[in-house]
Design a protein around this motif. Structure first.
Motif, PDB file in Angstrom:
ATOM      1  N   ASP A 107      -9.453   1.840  -6.391  1.00 40.28           N
ATOM      2  CA  ASP A 107      -8.247   1.108  -6.739  1.00 40.28           C
ATOM      3  C   ASP A 107      -7.744   1.495  -8.130  1.00 40.28           C
ATOM      4  O   ASP A 107      -6.632   1.186  -8.511  1.00 40.28           O
ATOM      5  N   ARG A 129      -6.560  -6.545  -1.807  1.00 42.77           N
ATOM      6  CA  ARG A 129      -6.458  -5.293  -2.576  1.00 42.77           C
ATOM      7  C   ARG A 129      -6.827  -4.091  -1.718  1.00 42.77           C
ATOM      8  O   ARG A 129      -6.221  -3.033  -1.827  1.00 42.77           O
ATOM      9  N   THR A 162      -3.724  -1.354  -1.676  1.00 48.96           N
ATOM     10  CA  THR A 162      -3.825  -0.095  -2.417  1.00 48.96           C
ATOM     11  C   THR A 162      -4.870   0.865  -1.847  1.00 48.96           C
ATOM     12  O   THR A 162      -4.612   2.043  -1.664  1.00 48.96           O
TER      13      THR A 162
END
Ligand SMILES: [Zn+2]
Length: 243
Positions: free
Chosen positions: A148, A198, A202
């Motif tokens: 990330d 998340r 991403t």
């Protein structure tokens, strides 16, 4: 039973083997069933009779051959398996025969946290998924959160470059309280929810772009291992998010 190689026992009973042979090919002759499984024709006949009288097979005469209908709505006879239908097992076993994967092939890339507390569960997860010794496992603190970070795309490209062809799965394995070394410590349930979103926003698109595969999000939480391929593909709320 005389298997060509391997142990002298089988995971399924011979009745089960007969049933799933017929699910694959409904007009198989008794002599072919017998030869495929390694039993006598008379034994094959007896098992087919048992399966017919037990309601697992329906037999109809078509010309000179018998044709069999496997009843997928019946439940497996053993008390420990009674919650599973024949159809569930047939869906896996009676589909087209696949070439066995070679023992050396690498089937998956696994990005996992190097935290020593999860290594036992990680090994267990890989074993159940059939990936032990057949996956490229990338371990580092806080993985897969590093994917990330700004350097995430570079890491993915570097791993992709050393990954043998034929990889079919990418697994991301995190755990409760897991974080990249530079991230502030956060604890508790909201972190897990945050983690999942998340992954979706991403990390998932990055993995998809680099590997051409939909990543699977797996979470290790205390004694349990949760997550999986289905959650990653459906785009719905993964099982891991449920309290
Ligand atoms: Zn961790």
């Amino acid at each position: 039973l005389k298997p060509v190689e391997g142990p002298s026992w089988t995971i399924f009973s011979t009745h089960g083997l007969v049933l799933f042979q017929l699910a694959r090919q409904p007009d198989l002759r008794l002599r072919d069933i017998a030869a495929t499984i390694g039993i006598t024709e008379r034994a094959a006949q007896n098992m087919v009779n048992d399966l017919v009288s037990g309601g697992y097979l329906e037999r109809t005469r078509v010309g000179r051959r018998n044709r069999y209908l496997v009843r997928g709505d019946r439940f497996l006879p053993h008390p420990s398996m009674r919650s599973h239908s024949v159809a569930e097992v047939a869906a896996v076993l009676a589909s087209t025969v696949r070439a066995p994967e070679s023992a050396e092939s690498c089937l998956a890339v696994v990005f996992a946290c190097s935290d020593h507390r999860i290594q036992g569960q990680l090994r267990q997860l890989l074993a159940v998924q059939g990936l032990l010794d057949r996956s490229e496992t990338v371990l580092w603190p806080g993985a897969p959160w590093a994917l990330d970070s700004p350097s995430g795309e570079r890491i993915l490209r570097a791993v992709k470059a050393v990954t043998p062809p034929g990889v079919q799965r990418v697994l991301l394995v995190a755990h409760r309280g897991c974080r990249a070394p530079e991230a502030p410590p956060r604890e508790g349930w909201p972190v897990l929810r945050q983690a999942i979103s998340r992954f979706r926003r991403t990390i998932t698109p990055r993995v998809r772009y680099t590997f051409g595969l939909e990543p699977e999000a797996w979470f290790v939480d205390g004694e349990r291992v949760r997550g999986g391929a289905r959650a990653a593909r459906s785009g719905g709320e993964p099982a891991a998010a449920a309290p």
